[in-house]
Write a protein that holds these residues in place. Structure first.
Motif, PDB file in Angstrom:
ATOM      1  N   ARG A 145      27.904  15.796   6.155  1.00  0.00           N
ATOM      2  CA  ARG A 145      26.767  16.994   6.811  1.00  0.00           C
ATOM      3  C   ARG A 145      25.867  16.927   5.818  1.00  0.00           C
ATOM      4  O   ARG A 145      24.324  17.022   6.016  1.00  0.00           O
ATOM      5  N   GLU A 148      23.155  14.573   5.993  1.00  0.00           N
ATOM      6  CA  GLU A 148      22.167  14.526   7.332  1.00  0.00           C
ATOM      7  C   GLU A 148      21.023  15.555   6.934  1.00  0.00           C
ATOM      8  O   GLU A 148      19.825  15.297   7.589  1.00  0.00           O
ATOM      9  N   THR A 153      20.510   9.443   8.337  1.00  0.00           N
ATOM     10  CA  THR A 153      21.521   9.341   9.590  1.00  0.00           C
ATOM     11  C   THR A 153      22.079   7.675   8.972  1.00  0.00           C
ATOM     12  O   THR A 153      22.044   6.609   8.245  1.00  0.00           O
ATOM     13  N   LYS A 154      22.814   7.973  10.014  1.00  0.00           N
ATOM     14  CA  LYS A 154      24.425   6.867   9.666  1.00  0.00           C
ATOM     15  C   LYS A 154      23.505   5.451  10.375  1.00  0.00           C
ATOM     16  O   LYS A 154      22.935   5.882  11.956  1.00  0.00           O
ATOM     17  N   ILE A 174      24.209   4.723   5.565  1.00  0.00           N
ATOM     18  CA  ILE A 174      23.552   5.827   5.790  1.00  0.00           C
ATOM     19  C   ILE A 174      22.011   5.686   5.129  1.00  0.00           C
ATOM     20  O   ILE A 174      22.103   4.930   4.315  1.00  0.00           O
TER      21      ILE A 174
END
Length: 186
Positions: A145, A148, A153-154, A174
């Motif tokens: 979290r 992000e 981003t994954k 990521i």
């Protein structure tokens, strides 16, 4: 390296910092997220892992309000990692990043987000990287979290990627891609 962001300072690791690293990396609360509670590091291991030839690795201590609280490192990813992650363009400058806050009283205060953003600023604007990658364990939702929030981003799941507490754990690849970012800070 020296980077300040308000009351957060990231500075080059010094030899005397070995005592802090040994303290943090033998704390089960920290190890649960970093090396694993079954792998506490003693002083000899800290010196071997953190004070040998760094090559191109940037090893830093994190201070908050002039108090040492953690560690961050960044490095150009290896050719093996490029292949594993699917990065074929060898002209791209891609750095990896790892960090932990070793003083647990500083957890859950937004310092991790500030830390990641500060390192991102350094890597993007001083080292001129194209991408920054990390591979947090998939179960570590708090860290994911945070990343992000910072614009990561994954990209893909890395099954059985990292040995942690007696088993290979899934990790997320990521990335922060300068070319696709809409973040105005960078």
């Amino acid at each position: 390296m020296y980077k300040r962001n308000g009351e957060l300072v990231i500075r080059q690791l010094l030899e005397d910092d070995r005592f802090l690293l040994a303290k943090w990396l033998s704390d089960p609360k920290v190890l649960q997220y970093y090396e694993g509670r079954d792998r506490p590091l003693d002083m000899e291991q800290v010196i071997e892992d953190f004070f040998g030839d760094p090559g191109e690795e940037i090893r830093c201590l994190i201070e908050y309000k002039q108090e040492p609280i953690g560690y961050v490192q960044s490095y150009p990813i290896s050719e093996e990692e490029r292949r594993l992650y699917g990065y074929d363009d060898t002209t791209e400058i891609i750095y990896g990043m790892d960090q932990f806050i070793g003083e647990t009283s500083f957890w859950n205060k937004g310092i991790g987000t500030q830390l990641v953003e500060t390192m991102m600023d350094y890597l993007l604007n001083v080292k001129c990287v194209d991408r920054i990658v990390m591979d947090p364990q998939a179960w570590n939702e708090r860290a994911i979290r945070c990343y992000e929030k910072c614009g990561f981003t994954k990209i893909k799941l890395l099954p059985h990627h990292e040995w942690h507490e007696g088993a290979y754990r899934d990790c997320w690849l990521i990335e922060f891609d300068r070319g696709r970012s809409t973040a105005s800070n960078f």
